[in-house]
Write a protein that holds these residues in place. Sequence first.
Motif, PDB file in Angstrom:
ATOM      1  N   GLU A 692       0.752  -1.266   0.094  1.00 30.70           N
ATOM      2  CA  GLU A 692      -0.339   0.318  -0.490  1.00 30.70           C
ATOM      3  C   GLU A 692       1.012   1.276  -0.136  1.00 30.70           C
ATOM      4  OE1 GLU A 692      -2.628  -0.008   2.998  1.00 30.70           O
ATOM      5  OE2 GLU A 692      -3.956  -1.837   1.877  1.00 30.70           O
ATOM      6  N   ASP A 693       0.182   2.482  -0.701  1.00 30.89           N
ATOM      7  CA  ASP A 693       1.040   3.281  -0.578  1.00 30.89           C
ATOM      8  C   ASP A 693       2.066   3.577  -1.366  1.00 30.89           C
ATOM      9  OD1 ASP A 693      -0.597   4.928   1.295  1.00 30.89           O
ATOM     10  OD2 ASP A 693       0.620   4.570   2.754  1.00 30.89           O
ATOM     11  N   SER A 694       2.207   2.487  -2.219  1.00 35.60           N
ATOM     12  CA  SER A 694       3.948   2.770  -2.981  1.00 35.60           C
ATOM     13  C   SER A 694       3.055   2.916  -4.737  1.00 35.60           C
ATOM     14  CB  SER A 694       4.286   0.940  -3.406  1.00 35.60           C
ATOM     15  OG  SER A 694       2.903  -0.305  -3.684  1.00 35.60           O
ATOM     16  N   PHE A 695       4.522   3.532  -5.198  1.00 35.02           N
ATOM     17  CA  PHE A 695       3.981   3.598  -6.895  1.00 35.02           C
ATOM     18  C   PHE A 695       3.661   2.814  -7.542  1.00 35.02           C
ATOM     19  CE2 PHE A 695       4.950   7.749  -4.276  1.00 35.02           C
ATOM     20  CZ  PHE A 695       3.575   8.382  -4.998  1.00 35.02           C
ATOM     21  N   VAL A 696       3.033   2.833  -9.063  1.00 35.81           N
ATOM     22  CA  VAL A 696       2.946   1.064  -9.690  1.00 35.81           C
ATOM     23  C   VAL A 696       2.477   2.308 -11.009  1.00 35.81           C
ATOM     24  CG1 VAL A 696       2.519  -0.770  -8.139  1.00 35.81           C
ATOM     25  CG2 VAL A 696       0.458   0.829  -9.235  1.00 35.81           C
ATOM     26  N   VAL A 704       1.916   6.442 -14.413  1.00 36.85           N
ATOM     27  CA  VAL A 704       2.182   6.397 -12.940  1.00 36.85           C
ATOM     28  C   VAL A 704       0.770   6.136 -11.799  1.00 36.85           C
ATOM     29  CG1 VAL A 704       3.070   6.147 -10.898  1.00 36.85           C
ATOM     30  CG2 VAL A 704       4.742   6.495 -13.414  1.00 36.85           C
ATOM     31  N   GLY A 705       0.459   5.808 -11.420  1.00 30.34           N
ATOM     32  CA  GLY A 705      -0.601   5.259  -9.975  1.00 30.34           C
ATOM     33  C   GLY A 705      -0.221   5.300  -8.139  1.00 30.34           C
ATOM     34  N   GLN A 706      -1.425   5.418  -7.742  1.00 33.09           N
ATOM     35  CA  GLN A 706      -0.748   4.631  -6.202  1.00 33.09           C
ATOM     36  C   GLN A 706      -1.698   3.828  -5.869  1.00 33.09           C
ATOM     37  OE1 GLN A 706      -0.209   8.223  -4.083  1.00 33.09           O
ATOM     38  NE2 GLN A 706       1.053   7.191  -2.383  1.00 33.09           N
ATOM     39  N   ILE A 707      -1.200   2.375  -4.964  1.00 34.49           N
ATOM     40  CA  ILE A 707      -1.675   1.612  -4.390  1.00 34.49           C
ATOM     41  C   ILE A 707      -2.253   2.258  -3.395  1.00 34.49           C
ATOM     42  CG2 ILE A 707      -1.540  -0.580  -3.359  1.00 34.49           C
ATOM     43  CD1 ILE A 707       0.385  -1.391  -5.571  1.00 34.49           C
ATOM     44  N   GLN A 708      -4.062   2.064  -3.225  1.00 35.57           N
ATOM     45  CA  GLN A 708      -4.571   2.843  -2.234  1.00 35.57           C
ATOM     46  C   GLN A 708      -4.431   1.746  -0.722  1.00 35.57           C
ATOM     47  OE1 GLN A 708      -8.554   3.313  -2.756  1.00 35.57           O
ATOM     48  NE2 GLN A 708      -8.535   5.153  -1.214  1.00 35.57           N
ATOM     49  N   LYS A 709      -4.993   0.303  -1.570  1.00 33.73           N
ATOM     50  CA  LYS A 709      -5.359  -0.674  -0.466  1.00 33.73           C
ATOM     51  C   LYS A 709      -5.197  -2.025  -1.338  1.00 33.73           C
ATOM     52  CE  LYS A 709     -10.216  -1.662  -0.558  1.00 33.73           C
ATOM     53  NZ  LYS A 709     -11.030  -1.507   0.459  1.00 33.73           N
ATOM     54  N   ILE A 710      -4.503  -3.390  -1.218  1.00 33.02           N
ATOM     55  CA  ILE A 710      -4.383  -4.456  -1.448  1.00 33.02           C
ATOM     56  C   ILE A 710      -4.821  -5.706  -1.149  1.00 33.02           C
ATOM     57  CG2 ILE A 710      -2.594  -6.188  -1.902  1.00 33.02           C
ATOM     58  CD1 ILE A 710      -0.504  -4.592  -2.013  1.00 33.02           C
ATOM     59  N   SER A 711      -6.157  -6.368  -1.975  1.00 37.51           N
ATOM     60  CA  SER A 711      -7.049  -7.155  -1.052  1.00 37.51           C
ATOM     61  C   SER A 711      -7.105  -8.422  -1.941  1.00 37.51           C
ATOM     62  CB  SER A 711      -8.860  -6.981  -1.140  1.00 37.51           C
ATOM     63  OG  SER A 711      -8.960  -5.427  -0.732  1.00 37.51           O
ATOM     64  N   ASN A 713      -5.130 -10.701  -4.312  1.00 35.95           N
ATOM     65  CA  ASN A 713      -4.581 -10.948  -5.965  1.00 35.95           C
ATOM     66  C   ASN A 713      -4.381  -9.764  -6.195  1.00 35.95           C
ATOM     67  OD1 ASN A 713      -7.136 -11.629  -6.179  1.00 35.95           O
ATOM     68  ND2 ASN A 713      -6.324 -12.768  -8.408  1.00 35.95           N
ATOM     69  N   GLU A 714      -5.538  -9.066  -5.463  1.00 39.18           N
ATOM     70  CA  GLU A 714      -5.810  -7.541  -6.252  1.00 39.18           C
ATOM     71  C   GLU A 714      -5.634  -6.660  -5.782  1.00 39.18           C
ATOM     72  OE1 GLU A 714     -10.653  -7.188  -7.728  1.00 39.18           O
ATOM     73  OE2 GLU A 714     -10.108  -8.477  -9.177  1.00 39.18           O
ATOM     74  N   ALA A 715      -5.393  -5.177  -6.618  1.00 34.82           N
ATOM     75  CA  ALA A 715      -5.154  -4.226  -5.625  1.00 34.82           C
ATOM     76  C   ALA A 715      -6.071  -2.580  -5.916  1.00 34.82           C
ATOM     77  CB  ALA A 715      -3.364  -3.691  -6.355  1.00 34.82           C
ATOM     78  N   THR A 716      -6.213  -1.774  -5.509  1.00 31.75           N
ATOM     79  CA  THR A 716      -7.007  -0.412  -6.004  1.00 31.75           C
ATOM     80  C   THR A 716      -5.968   0.611  -5.770  1.00 31.75           C
ATOM     81  OG1 THR A 716      -9.065  -1.379  -4.093  1.00 31.75           O
ATOM     82  CG2 THR A 716      -8.360   1.309  -5.021  1.00 31.75           C
ATOM     83  N   VAL A 717      -5.795   1.025  -7.216  1.00 37.29           N
ATOM     84  CA  VAL A 717      -4.787   1.761  -7.604  1.00 37.29           C
ATOM     85  C   VAL A 717      -5.779   3.086  -8.139  1.00 37.29           C
ATOM     86  CG1 VAL A 717      -3.082   2.098  -9.247  1.00 37.29           C
ATOM     87  CG2 VAL A 717      -3.414  -0.196  -8.239  1.00 37.29           C
ATOM     88  N   ILE A 718      -5.130   4.556  -7.863  1.00 33.53           N
ATOM     89  CA  ILE A 718      -5.725   5.795  -8.099  1.00 33.53           C
ATOM     90  C   ILE A 718      -4.654   6.270  -9.010  1.00 33.53           C
ATOM     91  CG2 ILE A 718      -5.866   7.716  -7.398  1.00 33.53           C
ATOM     92  CD1 ILE A 718      -6.536   7.048  -4.696  1.00 33.53           C
ATOM     93  N   PHE A 719      -5.354   6.245 -10.453  1.00 33.55           N
ATOM     94  CA  PHE A 719      -3.778   7.246 -11.195  1.00 33.55           C
ATOM     95  C   PHE A 719      -4.811   8.269 -11.803  1.00 33.55           C
ATOM     96  CE2 PHE A 719      -3.985   2.305 -12.753  1.00 33.55           C
ATOM     97  CZ  PHE A 719      -2.736   2.491 -12.874  1.00 33.55           C
ATOM     98  N   GLY A 720      -4.334   9.591 -11.550  1.00 33.49           N
ATOM     99  CA  GLY A 720      -4.857  10.077 -11.311  1.00 33.49           C
ATOM    100  C   GLY A 720      -5.817  10.956  -9.976  1.00 33.49           C
ATOM    101  N   HIS A 721      -7.423  10.859 -11.163  1.00 33.38           N
ATOM    102  CA  HIS A 721      -8.060  11.279 -10.315  1.00 33.38           C
ATOM    103  C   HIS A 721      -8.844   9.985 -10.588  1.00 33.38           C
ATOM    104  CE1 HIS A 721      -7.790  15.146 -10.076  1.00 33.38           C
ATOM    105  NE2 HIS A 721      -7.469  15.627 -11.037  1.00 33.38           N
ATOM    106  N   ILE A 722      -8.867   8.874 -11.438  1.00 37.57           N
ATOM    107  CA  ILE A 722      -9.208   7.737 -11.719  1.00 37.57           C
ATOM    108  C   ILE A 722      -8.610   6.294 -10.684  1.00 37.57           C
ATOM    109  CG2 ILE A 722      -9.280   5.654 -13.159  1.00 37.57           C
ATOM    110  CD1 ILE A 722      -9.115   8.233 -15.132  1.00 37.57           C
ATOM    111  N   THR A 723      -9.760   5.707 -10.008  1.00 37.91           N
ATOM    112  CA  THR A 723      -9.562   4.486  -9.282  1.00 37.91           C
ATOM    113  C   THR A 723     -10.058   3.440  -9.744  1.00 37.91           C
ATOM    114  OG1 THR A 723     -10.061   6.000  -7.542  1.00 37.91           O
ATOM    115  CG2 THR A 723      -9.749   3.681  -6.926  1.00 37.91           C
ATOM    116  N   THR A 724      -9.068   2.453  -9.674  1.00 37.02           N
ATOM    117  CA  THR A 724      -9.744   0.973 -10.180  1.00 37.02           C
ATOM    118  C   THR A 724      -8.924  -0.156  -9.550  1.00 37.02           C
ATOM    119  OG1 THR A 724      -9.611   0.325 -13.045  1.00 37.02           O
ATOM    120  CG2 THR A 724      -7.217   1.134 -12.099  1.00 37.02           C
TER     121      THR A 724
END
Length: 842
Positions: A692-696, A704-711, A713-724
């Motif tokens: 979490e919080d690492s850049f990917v 480049v985005g930032q990991i919000q949380k990991i669940s 084998n999936e991660a919630t990543v923030i790319f700019g203003h988009i969360t996916t």
Amino acid sequence: MIYPNTYEQKIGFDQIRSRLTALCLCSLGEGLVRDMAFSVSFDDIRRQVKQTMEFVRILKEEDFPDQNFFDVRPSLKRIRIQNTCLDVEELFNLQRSLATIDNIVTFLHRCQDEENTIPSFPHLYGLTADVKTYPQMVRRIDQILDKYGHVKDTASTELLQIRRELASTAGSVSRALQNILKSAKGEGLIDKDVSPTLRDGRLVIPVAPAMKRKIRGIVHDESDTGRTVFIEPAEVVEANNKIRELESEERKEINRILMEFTQTVRPEVEDMLASYEFLAQIDYIRAKAKFAIITNSTEPRMENKQVLDWAIAVHPLLELKFSTYNTQHPDETPRKVVPLDITLNNKQRLLLISGPNAGGKSVCLKTTGLLQYMFQCGMPVPVAKSSIFGIFRSIFIDIGDEQSLENDLSTYSSHLLNMKNMMKHCDGKSLILIDEFGGGTEPQIGGAMAEAMLKVFNKKHAFGVITTHYQNLKHYAQETEGIVNGAMLYDRQQMQPIFQLSIGNPGSSFAIEIARKTGIPDEVIKDASEIVGKDYINSDKYLQDIVRDKRYWEQKRQSIHQHEKQMEQTIQRYEEDIQKLHDERKVIISRAKEEAEQMLKESNAKIEQTIKDIKEAQAEKERTRMIRQDLADFKQDIREIDPDIADEKIRRQMEKLMARRKRKEERKSKGTRNLKTQASIQTAIPTQPLEEDSFVRLKGQSTVGQIQKISGNEATVIFGHITTNVKLNRLEPAEAPKKEKNVAATFVSVQTRDDIRKTTLNFKEQLDVRGMRGDEAIQAVTYFIDDALVARASRVKILHGTGTGALKTVIRQYLNTMPPVADFYDEDIRFGGAGITIVELV
């Protein structure tokens, strides 16, 4: 000097006059159309043109009172004589037309400003200066006549009494006749469907000749066939006589009423005639305005000197003719009039036009003569508004075959007679129009005579348009100041005239080409070429080449002009967009300042309350002073903050756009890269555990985005203003993006804004990648999606075709890795089906 009848027929103005007459509402305007004449007064021409253009605006924008135009001037002139009066129809026309005059004057007195000082139509308003209106007289006539033009019963007390008695008597006669008819029908003397009828103003009964002796009365008439006689029964003879007497009294009373009213009109006749002259002017100007609308005529620039500088000039009669033809033949290719651009000034006063037969030389000449004549008759003309019209004191014309058997004149003799008059009377304020100059006689002497006459015209500084085929005149014009060559263009590939005038070089007659097109044998053409010699043939070819090159560069010039116009429009849109952004920015900043001030007030209240509490607790004065100083410093710090920082939303959006544009430019500078090479470069980055919080970034991508949380084998990543949500095996570690200063992010360069606007304006929502290799298609799709985001498109299409399906698979696999892509699917089967992929963007 103009000979109107001959000149108007030659240039076609007689047809213009006929069309204007047909557009008039009554004989009032028709008379002025007949009297319309060529004017040399600049002020008079300018006034008439402006009046007409004001009326054009009225017809297009206003509800003008143009009903009930009647010419009662003959009636008014007749009643000048004592013991004469207006009849009922004349009185009805007088009432309606006087009301129309009053309505028009009221309409033109309307003003366009709140102070009521500027008339809406100033030049038409000037016509109303001395016009008298008669609203009281209209109301008096309204007391005499009803809305259908019949004399009212209440027109006088006597008339009312007479008509009541007349109605009563007629009713008694009708009842008596009905009784007689009923009795006669019962006795079988007449048919059952017979009813009373009128003969010579008396009520009678139709009876068969065999029965006329059985009904007592007077036989007044019989039918044309002799099968019916009309009998006035004796019982109603006296009553019918009384009806006749009452009708006579009615006519006398109506005549007395009309005589009495005419007595009130007679003193006003002269002023009324002036008012009807005003109505005639309105009818005349309205007809000219109607014609101006039909022919798309405008008000050109006017100068009180001899000049002629026209753009997009059109022959109005030819335009109307083609318009009618196109309407009647909708399935054929529409016919269009080629507009004329022509300039005559002190440097090029005489225009010598050459070119092929049936190429439009005579039409140019007639267009020049007709439009100049229309203008000097006070009419708008079908040209561009930027065109300049000057004033010529005299116009001379020599066109067509004027041979006269009565005067023993041949065609050439009549031309020479016209040339004699022109050379005698023309000067620097004359416009001469000559068709086929020097023709009608032996070419060598005809060309020499024409050149000598051309010298005279040039020496007298006359202006003019002259058409010719003579080579010596072309050479003379090329070498002589004040004269300029012109050519009617010809399409050598299609072998047909273009009907376009080009000024600056002489034109070729294309005699050899036209002869070959018409089927003249080659040996005849070859023999003719040898007779005239190679020099002549080569000279003619040079002229053709000049015309061809002139046409090419003219097309280039027009294309450049169109692009410049488009560029000006684009710049104007940009400036409007920038101004709009500035305005919105001011509003946002102002709102942010208001919110900050509100926060300051609330903070101030809280701190003041704190100080109050401290005082109440008998705190040290020095501590209180320090708290107040801290408060003041806090206020000053907030006021000194860059106001742009308050607009956080704009700042973030600009950062996003700048980063996206920067990435795009980097990709363009590096060129097309193979995906495998890109992947190998990316694998060179040292692998790090994902947390979490690492850049990917997505594998194969640069965002480049930032990991919000990991669940799992999936991660919630923030790319700019988009969360996916993304599978961990599709992510790879990346360096943290460099932070830029807020001020630098806020103030985007003008060039970047222009790029964004350019992308938005030029963006097309469909990409065609058919025929590309996989890596090329992926690169194109990357740029395409990037531009779509800049243009704020929500839905785009990618046209890849069906084929083997390999290209479609590659593209969709790639789309599946792109965060901005929300969904993708096949197009509707009606619009391409599996050959097109619809992409929905976040």
